[in-house]
Design an enzyme around this catalytic site. Structure first.
Site, PDB file in Angstrom:
ATOM      1  N   LYS B  59       0.851  -1.198   0.000  1.00  0.00           N
ATOM      2  CA  LYS B  59       0.000   0.000   0.000  1.00  0.00           C
ATOM      3  C   LYS B  59       0.879   1.236   0.000  1.00  0.00           C
ATOM      4  O   LYS B  59       1.828   1.335   0.774  1.00  0.00           O
ATOM      5  CB  LYS B  59      -0.887   0.000   1.245  1.00  0.00           C
ATOM      6  CG  LYS B  59      -1.618   1.326   1.479  1.00  0.00           C
ATOM      7  CD  LYS B  59      -2.597   1.211   2.621  1.00  0.00           C
ATOM      8  CE  LYS B  59      -2.542   2.433   3.502  1.00  0.00           C
ATOM      9  NZ  LYS B  59      -3.579   2.418   4.541  1.00  0.00           N
ATOM     10  N   ARG B 103     -11.579   0.997   6.091  1.00  0.00           N
ATOM     11  CA  ARG B 103     -11.120  -0.002   7.059  1.00  0.00           C
ATOM     12  C   ARG B 103     -10.947   0.626   8.441  1.00  0.00           C
ATOM     13  O   ARG B 103     -11.118  -0.041   9.465  1.00  0.00           O
ATOM     14  CB  ARG B 103      -9.863  -0.728   6.566  1.00  0.00           C
ATOM     15  CG  ARG B 103      -8.636   0.104   6.257  1.00  0.00           C
ATOM     16  CD  ARG B 103      -7.793   0.310   7.486  1.00  0.00           C
ATOM     17  NE  ARG B 103      -6.412   0.625   7.175  1.00  0.00           N
ATOM     18  CZ  ARG B 103      -5.620   1.315   7.986  1.00  0.00           C
ATOM     19  NH1 ARG B 103      -6.075   1.829   9.116  1.00  0.00           N
ATOM     20  NH2 ARG B 103      -4.361   1.536   7.663  1.00  0.00           N
ATOM     21  N   GLN B 131     -13.652  10.845   8.263  1.00  0.00           N
ATOM     22  CA  GLN B 131     -13.696   9.769   9.251  1.00  0.00           C
ATOM     23  C   GLN B 131     -14.819  10.006  10.271  1.00  0.00           C
ATOM     24  O   GLN B 131     -15.471   9.057  10.711  1.00  0.00           O
ATOM     25  CB  GLN B 131     -12.334   9.666   9.941  1.00  0.00           C
ATOM     26  CG  GLN B 131     -12.049   8.360  10.640  1.00  0.00           C
ATOM     27  CD  GLN B 131     -12.296   7.127   9.799  1.00  0.00           C
ATOM     28  OE1 GLN B 131     -12.978   6.194  10.224  1.00  0.00           O
ATOM     29  NE2 GLN B 131     -11.765   7.114   8.586  1.00  0.00           N
ATOM     30  N   ASP B 216      -2.300   8.965  15.140  1.00  0.00           N
ATOM     31  CA  ASP B 216      -1.580   7.846  14.524  1.00  0.00           C
ATOM     32  C   ASP B 216      -0.076   8.089  14.506  1.00  0.00           C
ATOM     33  O   ASP B 216       0.675   7.376  13.875  1.00  0.00           O
ATOM     34  CB  ASP B 216      -2.108   7.593  13.109  1.00  0.00           C
ATOM     35  CG  ASP B 216      -2.032   8.833  12.240  1.00  0.00           C
ATOM     36  OD1 ASP B 216      -1.611   9.891  12.749  1.00  0.00           O
ATOM     37  OD2 ASP B 216      -2.398   8.756  11.063  1.00  0.00           O
ATOM     38  N   LYS B 220       0.477  13.301  17.994  1.00  0.00           N
ATOM     39  CA  LYS B 220      -0.954  13.597  18.101  1.00  0.00           C
ATOM     40  C   LYS B 220      -1.547  12.976  19.369  1.00  0.00           C
ATOM     41  O   LYS B 220      -1.107  11.935  19.826  1.00  0.00           O
ATOM     42  CB  LYS B 220      -1.690  13.062  16.873  1.00  0.00           C
ATOM     43  CG  LYS B 220      -1.285  13.747  15.560  1.00  0.00           C
ATOM     44  CD  LYS B 220      -2.130  13.210  14.412  1.00  0.00           C
ATOM     45  CE  LYS B 220      -1.514  13.514  13.047  1.00  0.00           C
ATOM     46  NZ  LYS B 220      -2.115  12.685  11.980  1.00  0.00           N
TER      47      LYS B 220
END
Lengths: 313, 313
Positions: B59, B103, B131, B216, B220
């Site tokens: 990916k 996902r 999101q 992530d 953060k």
């Protein structure tokens, strides 16, 4: 769309890519590696870009050694081009490793152009595979020599080698041993996956240039370290890669040469000075393959395709 | 070919991917990272496979933060599927990050299914982006609750949020502050790129489950470490990733929780036992995103496409 390379100056493109690399203009992070089992396979993911270029490139190459048992090629490969300014995907090149083969052969021609003695009376090739043929094809563009002597482990494959060879002006003959090639040729390219040296120092005559393209890991070797030890100049495509793979790695490990005496091919191209100070010297160029070659050949192929599309409009 | 997800049980697929990951069946080498300048951009290359699966997956996801100045999306993404048995490329999915969004939302639904209290009276969302909408859409498949309260930094974007929302049974209202969401809701999903905590421990009522998907990286954070400290159970999608990123990383660093008390979501799914021993407990699930999710959603999309082609013949 079919990939075509006709009309591209691959040797010039590789010269420029090596020069950019040696000038420090390439950003090439560590290679990603995925190892698979049952059946065994390995996948390498190379990625990077050259500062100022329009794209960044990701190359995926795999080797699954049991594929031939099912009639499939063992290697697969593709390249992806993305805009360096926006990250947008621009092209997926499903080349199946063809561009890697071509850029490797073109690198051999770069080495010959800058390092071989003059005149070249005969070209020697060790190895009867794809790379053993492509080297002759690309050498036609940088030398006047049209006589070649080829050695391959399985002599039965020579007819096939000759009929598949796409070097229209070159005549090839079969040698019985690597030493025979060394005795007859001034420019020798080794293209085998050998893990033991094929040529000894006593085989190599004054005036010879050797380019080794087969060894790309720490375990493979085609030239006895002593050959590099007696050479007047040793050149690699990547000094940093030569710390862990290829002929130079093995020769430094064996104490035959010192790392600080090794030149980088891109620096040789940039200086455009003859490394060789006499036609009797022996020179060696060790190519393990660098990502800048993939980046620049992918860019060139894509740009040509874009131009063709433009002219069709 | 258009990518469609209709008919796929994304939540079930994600449960299975987390379970496979926690069983140690995933092979996921380190993420490749390419950093670009002028304009600044970053590219992440994730690759891996799940033992026994048919494919390995690569990916590529990029973020170029100045793209919106030219009217372009900041993120781009694609996925490549290759045969795990031969290395042959099977599919290039130009999803532009859509599958990653889906996902991630489906993982939020997995967390809610296994960790939230019953009944859920109101769902809270922090963040008004893609999101923040997708979480509500996927939660419709795992909860009976159809009332949501949303907070976003720029309240002017609420009309747009509501009209773009694809959660047909859910009614949404706008909250003025994160604390208002915490006061009203039993199930809260935080989806912002915040670098300072949005919720404090005193905001959170007994019986609340919080899923944090925004954080992530190591920089953060959406939840005050004290919230994780007072929670009766803290779950992460990847214990190893939580050593360097996400809410759990920050809470361990702050001394609010001990690493050994953290559970892995795939283990929770596998055991299929309720983590929560009373409806009054507080639970937290921290999702930083794992490659198995990408692998399994790409495989599912490709398999569905193949089935469609089969049935068209």
């Amino acid at each position: 769309v079919e990939i075509g390379l006709g009309g591209l100056d691959l040797v010039g493109i590789m010269e420029e890519s090596f020069a950019a690399y040696s000038r420090g203009e390439a950003v090439v992070p560590p290679v990603g590696e995925l190892l698979l089992e049952d059946p065994p396979g390995e996948v390498h993911i190379k990625h990077g870009y050259i500062r100022g270029d329009e794209f960044f490139v990701i190359k995926v190459a795999s080797g699954f050694y049991r594929n031939p048992e099912s009639g499939l090629p063992s290697g697969h490969g593709l390249m992806l081009l993305f805009s360096r300014k926006t990250g947008a995907p621009e092209a997926v090149i499903l080349d199946e490793g063809y561009l890697t083969d071509m850029r490797t052969a073109a690198a051999g021609a770069v080495a010959a152009r800058h390092l071989a003695s003059h005149p070249i009376r005969r070209i020697g090739i060790l190895g009867g595979g794809v790379q053993g043929r492509l080297q002759l094809r690309l050498l036609e563009s940088v030398t006047d020599c049209r006589r070649a002597l080829v050695w391959m482990r399985d002599a039965g494959k020579f007819q096939r080698y000759r009929s598949d060879l796409d070097a229209p002006e070159t005549t090839v003959e079969l040698a019985e041993a690597p030493a025979e090639v060394a005795a007859e040729c001034d420019l020798i390219v080794t293209t085998t996956p050998s893990t033991t040296p094929l040529l000894r120092a006593r085989d190599v005559r004054p005036g010879t240039h050797l380019t080794a393209v087969g060894s790309d890991t720490g375990g493979k070797i085609e030239l006895d370290p002593e050959i590099l030890g007696l050479a007047d100049a040793v050149v690699v495509d990547s000094l940093s890669q030569s710390e862990s793979r290829g002929e130079v790695y093995r020769a430094v490990e064996a104490g035959a040469i010192r790392r600080k005496d090794v030149l980088e091919l891109g620096d040789v191209v940039r200086r455009d000075a003859r490394v060789r100070t006499s036609e009797d010297q022996i020179t060696v160029c060790d190519l393990t393959g660098v990502a800048v070659q993939d980046i620049r050949i992918a860019e060139a192929v894509y740009r040509r395709l874009e131009n063709e599309r433009e002219s069709e409009r």
